[in-house]
Design a protein around this motif. Structure first.
Motif, PDB file in Angstrom:
ATOM      1  N   ARG A   1       0.882  -1.120  -0.220  1.00  0.00           N
ATOM      2  CA  ARG A   1       0.072  -0.627   0.475  1.00  0.00           C
ATOM      3  C   ARG A   1       0.788   1.659   0.010  1.00  0.00           C
ATOM      4  N   SER A   2       2.514   1.516   0.461  1.00  0.00           N
ATOM      5  CA  SER A   2       2.711   1.933   1.279  1.00  0.00           C
ATOM      6  C   SER A   2       3.681   2.353  -0.551  1.00  0.00           C
ATOM      7  N   THR A   3       3.928   1.843  -1.174  1.00  0.00           N
ATOM      8  CA  THR A   3       4.409   1.627  -2.242  1.00  0.00           C
ATOM      9  C   THR A   3       4.144   2.090  -3.183  1.00  0.00           C
ATOM     10  N   ILE A   4       2.216   1.907  -3.565  1.00  0.00           N
ATOM     11  CA  ILE A   4       1.847   2.297  -4.154  1.00  0.00           C
ATOM     12  C   ILE A   4       1.422   3.807  -4.059  1.00  0.00           C
ATOM     13  N   ARG A   5       0.765   4.071  -3.274  1.00  0.00           N
ATOM     14  CA  ARG A   5       0.883   5.629  -2.685  1.00  0.00           C
ATOM     15  C   ARG A   5       2.236   6.504  -2.830  1.00  0.00           C
ATOM     16  N   SER A   6       2.714   5.784  -2.787  1.00  0.00           N
ATOM     17  CA  SER A   6       4.653   6.314  -2.881  1.00  0.00           C
ATOM     18  C   SER A   6       5.326   6.893  -4.716  1.00  0.00           C
ATOM     19  N   GLU A   7       4.081   5.510  -5.708  1.00  0.00           N
ATOM     20  CA  GLU A   7       4.639   5.886  -6.969  1.00  0.00           C
ATOM     21  C   GLU A   7       3.104   6.548  -7.734  1.00  0.00           C
ATOM     22  N   PHE A   8       2.578   7.000  -6.899  1.00  0.00           N
ATOM     23  CA  PHE A   8       1.937   7.280  -7.502  1.00  0.00           C
ATOM     24  C   PHE A   8       1.999   8.281  -7.026  1.00  0.00           C
ATOM     25  N   LYS A   9       2.650   9.058  -6.455  1.00  0.00           N
ATOM     26  CA  LYS A   9       2.934  10.611  -5.754  1.00  0.00           C
ATOM     27  C   LYS A   9       4.253  10.345  -6.320  1.00  0.00           C
ATOM     28  N   LYS A  10       4.650  10.181  -7.131  1.00  0.00           N
ATOM     29  CA  LYS A  10       5.849  10.013  -7.481  1.00  0.00           C
ATOM     30  C   LYS A  10       5.454  11.124  -9.567  1.00  0.00           C
ATOM     31  N   GLU A  11       4.385   9.570  -9.371  1.00  0.00           N
ATOM     32  CA  GLU A  11       3.558  10.584 -10.636  1.00  0.00           C
ATOM     33  C   GLU A  11       3.257  11.289 -10.982  1.00  0.00           C
ATOM     34  N   MET A  12       2.276  11.846 -10.086  1.00  0.00           N
ATOM     35  CA  MET A  12       1.469  13.135  -9.664  1.00  0.00           C
ATOM     36  C   MET A  12       2.554  14.916  -9.667  1.00  0.00           C
ATOM     37  N   GLY A  13       4.092  14.366  -9.514  1.00  0.00           N
ATOM     38  CA  GLY A  13       4.688  15.006  -8.958  1.00  0.00           C
ATOM     39  C   GLY A  13       5.247  15.656  -7.835  1.00  0.00           C
ATOM     40  N   GLU A  14       6.184  15.916  -7.208  1.00  0.00           N
ATOM     41  CA  GLU A  14       6.816  15.819  -6.230  1.00  0.00           C
ATOM     42  C   GLU A  14       5.924  16.288  -4.837  1.00  0.00           C
ATOM     43  N   SER A  15       5.393  17.416  -4.785  1.00  0.00           N
ATOM     44  CA  SER A  15       3.901  17.235  -4.365  1.00  0.00           C
ATOM     45  C   SER A  15       3.139  19.004  -5.002  1.00  0.00           C
ATOM     46  N   ASP A  16       2.125  19.229  -3.157  1.00  0.00           N
ATOM     47  CA  ASP A  16       0.934  19.696  -4.268  1.00  0.00           C
ATOM     48  C   ASP A  16       1.405  20.897  -4.793  1.00  0.00           C
ATOM     49  N   GLU A  17       2.565  21.502  -3.998  1.00  0.00           N
ATOM     50  CA  GLU A  17       2.753  22.632  -4.345  1.00  0.00           C
ATOM     51  C   GLU A  17       4.032  22.810  -5.580  1.00  0.00           C
ATOM     52  N   GLU A  18       4.759  21.397  -6.446  1.00  0.00           N
ATOM     53  CA  GLU A  18       5.144  21.307  -7.107  1.00  0.00           C
ATOM     54  C   GLU A  18       3.786  21.304  -8.031  1.00  0.00           C
ATOM     55  N   SER A  19       3.184  20.674  -8.542  1.00  0.00           N
ATOM     56  CA  SER A  19       2.425  20.621  -9.191  1.00  0.00           C
ATOM     57  C   SER A  19       1.076  21.729  -9.591  1.00  0.00           C
ATOM     58  N   ASP A  20       1.098  22.761  -8.511  1.00  0.00           N
ATOM     59  CA  ASP A  20       0.283  23.330  -8.412  1.00  0.00           C
ATOM     60  C   ASP A  20       1.105  24.282  -9.420  1.00  0.00           C
ATOM     61  N   ARG A  21       2.820  24.856  -9.000  1.00  0.00           N
ATOM     62  CA  ARG A  21       3.419  25.812 -10.008  1.00  0.00           C
ATOM     63  C   ARG A  21       3.062  25.273 -11.423  1.00  0.00           C
ATOM     64  N   LYS A  22       3.183  24.511 -11.771  1.00  0.00           N
ATOM     65  CA  LYS A  22       3.546  23.265 -13.001  1.00  0.00           C
ATOM     66  C   LYS A  22       2.276  23.852 -13.898  1.00  0.00           C
ATOM     67  N   GLU A  23       1.354  24.225 -13.245  1.00  0.00           N
ATOM     68  CA  GLU A  23       0.302  24.042 -13.448  1.00  0.00           C
ATOM     69  C   GLU A  23      -0.365  25.507 -14.136  1.00  0.00           C
ATOM     70  N   ARG A  24       0.689  26.330 -12.857  1.00  0.00           N
ATOM     71  CA  ARG A  24       0.305  28.302 -13.438  1.00  0.00           C
ATOM     72  C   ARG A  24       1.157  28.170 -14.285  1.00  0.00           C
ATOM     73  N   GLN A  25       2.704  27.131 -14.361  1.00  0.00           N
ATOM     74  CA  GLN A  25       3.265  27.330 -15.879  1.00  0.00           C
ATOM     75  C   GLN A  25       2.285  27.430 -16.766  1.00  0.00           C
ATOM     76  N   ARG A  26       1.868  25.948 -17.091  1.00  0.00           N
ATOM     77  CA  ARG A  26       0.744  25.204 -17.905  1.00  0.00           C
ATOM     78  C   ARG A  26       0.006  26.643 -19.033  1.00  0.00           C
ATOM     79  N   LYS A  27      -0.727  26.625 -17.708  1.00  0.00           N
ATOM     80  CA  LYS A  27      -1.261  28.305 -18.264  1.00  0.00           C
ATOM     81  C   LYS A  27      -0.954  29.329 -18.593  1.00  0.00           C
TER      82      LYS A  27
END
Ligand SMILES: [Zn+2]
Length: 74
Positions: A36-62
């Motif tokens: 369960r924890s392996t899957i969770r960390s793999e999922f996190k890796k796919e979604m980006g390092e952190s929420d902050e990081e993905s927010d930044r990428k989303e803003r950049q994309r826009k």
């Protein structure tokens, strides 16, 4: 009844493995927590390092899209 740590589907015990009837994931009984924890960390890796990081990428994309739109209208 155990639940699949990946998809939440029904899991049946087929010695020596637990097998998910939905996605076919199989793991040993004692591995449930580590799977369960392996899957969770793999999922996190796919979604980006952190929420902050993905927010930044989303803003950049826009911004990129906005720039592209502006260029198109020139
Ligand atoms: Zn599953």
């Amino acid at each position: 009844m155990a639940r699949c740590p990946d998809c939440g589907g029904e899991v049946k015990y087929k010695a020596p493995f637990m097998v998910c009837l939905d996605c076919g994931l199989s793991f040993k009984r004692g591995e449930y927590d580590s799977v369960r924890s392996t899957i969770r960390s793999e999922f996190k890796k796919e979604m980006g390092e952190s929420d902050e990081e993905s927010d930044r990428k989303e803003r950049q994309r826009k911004r990129d899209y906005h720039d592209w739109l502006m260029k198109k209208e020139d």
